[in-house]
Each structure stands twice: as structure tokens, then as C-alpha cells.
Write an enzyme that holds these catalytic residues in place. Structure first.
Site, PDB file in Angstrom:
ATOM      1  CE  LYS A   6       0.930   1.141   4.597  1.00  0.00           C
ATOM      2  NZ  LYS A   6       1.928   2.017   4.899  1.00  0.00           N
ATOM      3  CG  ASP A 133      -0.419  -0.658   8.126  1.00  0.00           C
ATOM      4  OD1 ASP A 133      -1.321   0.390   8.575  1.00  0.00           O
ATOM      5  OD2 ASP A 133       0.610  -0.365   7.970  1.00  0.00           O
TER       6      ASP A 133
HETATM    7  P1  ATP Z   1       4.410  -0.740   7.689  1.00  0.00           P
HETATM    8  O1  ATP Z   1       4.096  -0.006   6.421  1.00  0.00           O
HETATM    9  O2  ATP Z   1       3.165  -1.574   8.105  1.00  0.00           O
HETATM   10  O3  ATP Z   1       4.839   0.115   8.777  1.00  0.00           O
HETATM   11  P2  ATP Z   1       6.774  -1.803   6.691  1.00  0.00           P
HETATM   12  O4  ATP Z   1       6.433  -2.233   5.379  1.00  0.00           O
HETATM   13  O5  ATP Z   1       7.524  -0.658   7.028  1.00  0.00           O
HETATM   14  O6  ATP Z   1       5.384  -1.770   7.630  1.00  0.00           O
HETATM   15  P3  ATP Z   1       7.403  -4.670   7.115  1.00  0.00           P
HETATM   16  O7  ATP Z   1       8.364  -5.147   5.763  1.00  0.00           O
HETATM   17  O8  ATP Z   1       5.994  -5.130   7.108  1.00  0.00           O
HETATM   18  O9  ATP Z   1       7.648  -3.004   7.283  1.00  0.00           O
HETATM   19  O10 ATP Z   1       7.950  -5.368   8.356  1.00  0.00           O
HETATM   20  C1  ATP Z   1       8.954  -4.430   9.229  1.00  0.00           C
HETATM   21  C2  ATP Z   1       9.757  -5.627  10.082  1.00  0.00           C
HETATM   22  O11 ATP Z   1       8.888  -6.798  10.482  1.00  0.00           O
HETATM   23  C3  ATP Z   1      10.587  -6.199   9.453  1.00  0.00           C
HETATM   24  O12 ATP Z   1      12.100  -5.547   9.487  1.00  0.00           O
HETATM   25  C4  ATP Z   1      10.762  -7.459   9.870  1.00  0.00           C
HETATM   26  O13 ATP Z   1      11.870  -7.673  11.022  1.00  0.00           O
HETATM   27  C5  ATP Z   1       9.449  -7.845  10.631  1.00  0.00           C
HETATM   28  N1  ATP Z   1       8.469  -8.944   9.954  1.00  0.00           N
HETATM   29  C6  ATP Z   1       7.703  -9.903  10.548  1.00  0.00           C
HETATM   30  N2  ATP Z   1       6.924 -10.403   9.524  1.00  0.00           N
HETATM   31  C7  ATP Z   1       7.375 -10.166   8.425  1.00  0.00           C
HETATM   32  C8  ATP Z   1       7.120 -10.322   7.049  1.00  0.00           C
HETATM   33  N3  ATP Z   1       6.128 -11.292   6.694  1.00  0.00           N
HETATM   34  N4  ATP Z   1       7.705  -9.568   6.001  1.00  0.00           N
HETATM   35  C9  ATP Z   1       8.658  -8.528   6.250  1.00  0.00           C
HETATM   36  N5  ATP Z   1       8.998  -8.211   7.485  1.00  0.00           N
HETATM   37  C10 ATP Z   1       8.386  -9.091   8.597  1.00  0.00           C
END
Ligand code: ATP
Length: 304
Positions: A6, A133
Site C-alpha cells: 500500500k 495495516d
Molecule cells: P508498515 O508499512 O506496516 O509500517 P513496513 O512495510 O514498513 O510496515 P514490514 O516489511 O511489514 O515493514 O516489516 C517490518 C519488520 O517486521 C521487518 O523488518 C521484519 O523484521 C519484521 N517482519 C515480521 N514479519 C514479516 C514479514 N512477513 N515480512 C517482512 N518483515 C516481517
């Protein structure tokens, strides 16, 4: 399963509450940067990961997709196993909710594989327990999110919008970005009023009209200054996008991914090429939005 990443077209953040959470008012758009999740019958609950940055993703119980499987098993009383394979298309810790997309896909996958037959609303409730989210990753398209971002109201949107994303190898921790935001507020920056979507009327009208120029002008992110303060190199993709005629540019969620809105698919490719040429991104992606939420895209016959 396939589940979308998103971009927050608008993200307004209120002052931190006594519970440690920030109330938000946000407009989400699901985009065609996707996670692919394959669920297979297994004795235990296990997980593997492939794709760019796969080495950054935990494969143990800390993975949000495994937590989703555990939660569904616990609530339905179905003590079944599953192997989940995640192919990560969404940048890790990039502010595009890749982990949430995996969790939404895992909920749907286990519901299907185990024949749990939960109603959509029940899945959305479980999703909200996993993370703010995750409900949007299930529903997709375009929605206004309030509360912690998990109370969703669908928003009407016409046509397709074309994005270029500047992706950084080093992610930003969502908690660190909110922490920096709190410091900026303590130093005098006013926190947003988040009692509805009034502040985003122009943005919602732009979506309704399918007006990319108006949408570009209305993009907004209260966390942008905090993200740039933590990773000052983000100033560069923001500047490159403006110079290259983006209709608007914004840090996606808590960053560090920078999302630039193009005039057309072709212009989004030009924006992506400009990020690369300027060395303003470790990787670039182009995508369209809005797209559907997590869904089953096929059943593989393994012959087993
Ligand atoms: P948001 O936009 O919801 O803040 P994001 O996209 O910045 O999330 P994600 O990639 O969803 O961040 O995940 C952040 C952290 O969560 C990663 O650094 C990792 O350590 C942990 N994590 C747990 N499960 C997952 C997963 N399925 N995929 C990626 N990271 C994960």
C-alpha cells in the site's frame, strides 16, 4: 494467494495517547507491488521466504504470517499445520506494509486450506489483532483508515494511478519514525487533528474524479519530516521526483520508500529511470493502483 502493498495517500498523525499508540487518519491505496504466498499442507507450521531482501525477514514465530496462522488456529480450534512460502515483492521495512500483506494472505490461506470457513468480517477482526495495516491488506482498493488505521471506510476511486517507487536497502523502523515524530511534536510541531477525513476532502474528491493532477497536489504525510530526519538521503528522491515533473511525491507510510505519482504509465517509468540515473534509490519499482486486497489466485496440484 496474492496480497498488495500500500501507499498512504495521506497520513495524519495525532498526539500519542496514554496507551502508547498514535491515533491516525489515513487514506490507503493498494498498489500492484505484491506479495505471493503459497500455503501447503504440513505437519507443523513453518515458513520460507524468497525474493529481494529475503534475508531480512524472520522465518520463526516473529514472522507476521506465522502469527496469523497461529491466531487462526487458536480462534477456530483447528489444530492443523501449514507451510507458508512468501515471495516478497514489497520492500521489507519500507513503509508499504509488506508484512501486513503476508499476514492477510496467511489468514486467507489457512482459512481456505483448513476449511475454517470464516466470514470476511471475522477475518477482518483477526487481521486487526495482528496489526493496524492488516485489515486494509485484506480489503485492498482505496479506504480511509481511522483509529490506529484499522477502522476502514471504503473510498470511491475512478481510474488508474501510476506510481514510481524509490526503494532503499536499509529500512526504517516504524517505531523509530513515530518516536522521532513525538520529538518533533514535543519541540512545538502541532500534531494533527484526526477526528475524521475532513482534512482530506480535496484528496477524496480527486480520487472520485480520477484526477491525477489534483491527487498529486493533495498527497500528504505527517511522518515525512521524521523519516527524512532519520534518513537524510531521502531528500534526494523527493527532489528528483519534483524535478522530473511528478504530479506529487511523498514518503510512503513510515518510509523509507518514496512514492512519486506520474502522469501516465510512461511517465512513471521516466520517474523510475530518473531515480536510478541520479543514484537516489537502491532499487526502483513502478506500479498502478488501486488494486484488490488479498485473494486466492490459484490452487496448485502437487500430485501428492
Ligand atoms: P508498515 O508499512 O506496516 O509500517 P513496513 O512495510 O514498513 O510496515 P514490514 O516489511 O511489514 O515493514 O516489516 C517490518 C519488520 O517486521 C521487518 O523488518 C521484519 O523484521 C519484521 N517482519 C515480521 N514479519 C514479516 C514479514 N512477513 N515480512 C517482512 N518483515 C516481517
Amino acid at each position: 494467494m496474492r496480497a498488495p502493498g500500500k501507499v498512504n495517500l495521506s497520513l495524519r498523525v495525532g498526539a500519542v495517547g496514554a496507551d502508547g499508540y498514535h491515533p491516525v487518519s489515513t487514506v490507503f491505496q493498494a498498489v500492484s507491488v505484491v506479495e505471493e504466498v503459497v500455503a501447503t499442507h504440513a505437519d507443523e507450521r513453518t515458513l520460507s521466504v524468497s525474493g529481494p531482501q529475503a534475508e531480512l525477514v524472520p522465518t520463526g514465530p516473529g514472522n507476521l504470517a506465522l502469527r496469523a496462522a497461529e491466531l487462526l488456529a487458536e480462534r477456530t480450534g483447528i489444530d492443523a499445520g501449514v507451510h507458508l512460502h512468501l515471495h516478497k515483492g514489497v520492500p521489507v521495512a519500507g513503509g508499504m506494509a509488506g508484512g501486513s500483506a503476508d499476514a492477510a494472505a496467511a489468514l486467507l490461506a489457512c482459512d481456505t486450506l483448513w476449511g475454517a470457513g470464516l466470514a470476511r468480517e471475522e477475518l477482518v477482526e483477526l487481521a486487526a489483532e495482528l496489526g493496524a495495516d492488516v485489515p486494509f491488506s485484506l480489503t485492498g482498493h482505496t479506504a480511509v483508515g481511522t483509529g490506529r488505521g484499522d477502522l476502514l471506510t471504503p473510498a470511491l476511486s475512478r481510474g488508474e494511478f501510476h506510481w514510481a517507487f524509490a526503494v532503499q536497502d536499509a529500512g526504517l523502523s516504524t517505531a523509530a519514525v513515530y518516536g522521532r515524530y513525538d520529538e518533533l511534536v514535543a519541540a512545538g510541531r502541532p500534531a494533527a487533528q484526526v477526528d475524521g477525513a475532513e482534512a482530506d476532502v480535496a484528496l477524496l474528491q480527486a480520487l472520485l474524479a480520477g484526477d491525477a493532477h489534483a491527487l498529486g497536489a493533495a498527497l500528504h504525510n505527517d511522518l515525512q519530516d521524521a523519516a527524512v530526519a532519520l534518513d537524510p538521503r531521502l531528500a534526494e528522491p523527493l527532489e528528483v521526483a519534483r524535478r522530473t515533473g511528478a504530479l506529487g511525491v511523498v514518503v510512503s507510510g513510515s518510509g523509507p520508500t518514496v512514492a512519486a505519482l506520474g502522469r501516465s504509465r510512461q511517465h512513471a517509468l521516466v520517474l523510475a529511470a530518473a531515480f536510478t540515473a541520479a543514484g537516489a534509490a537502491d532499487r526502483v519499482l513502478t506500479a498502478t493502483g488501486p488494486v484488490a486486497g488479498a485473494r486466492v489466485v490459484g490452487v496448485l496440484d502437487t500430485g501428492a
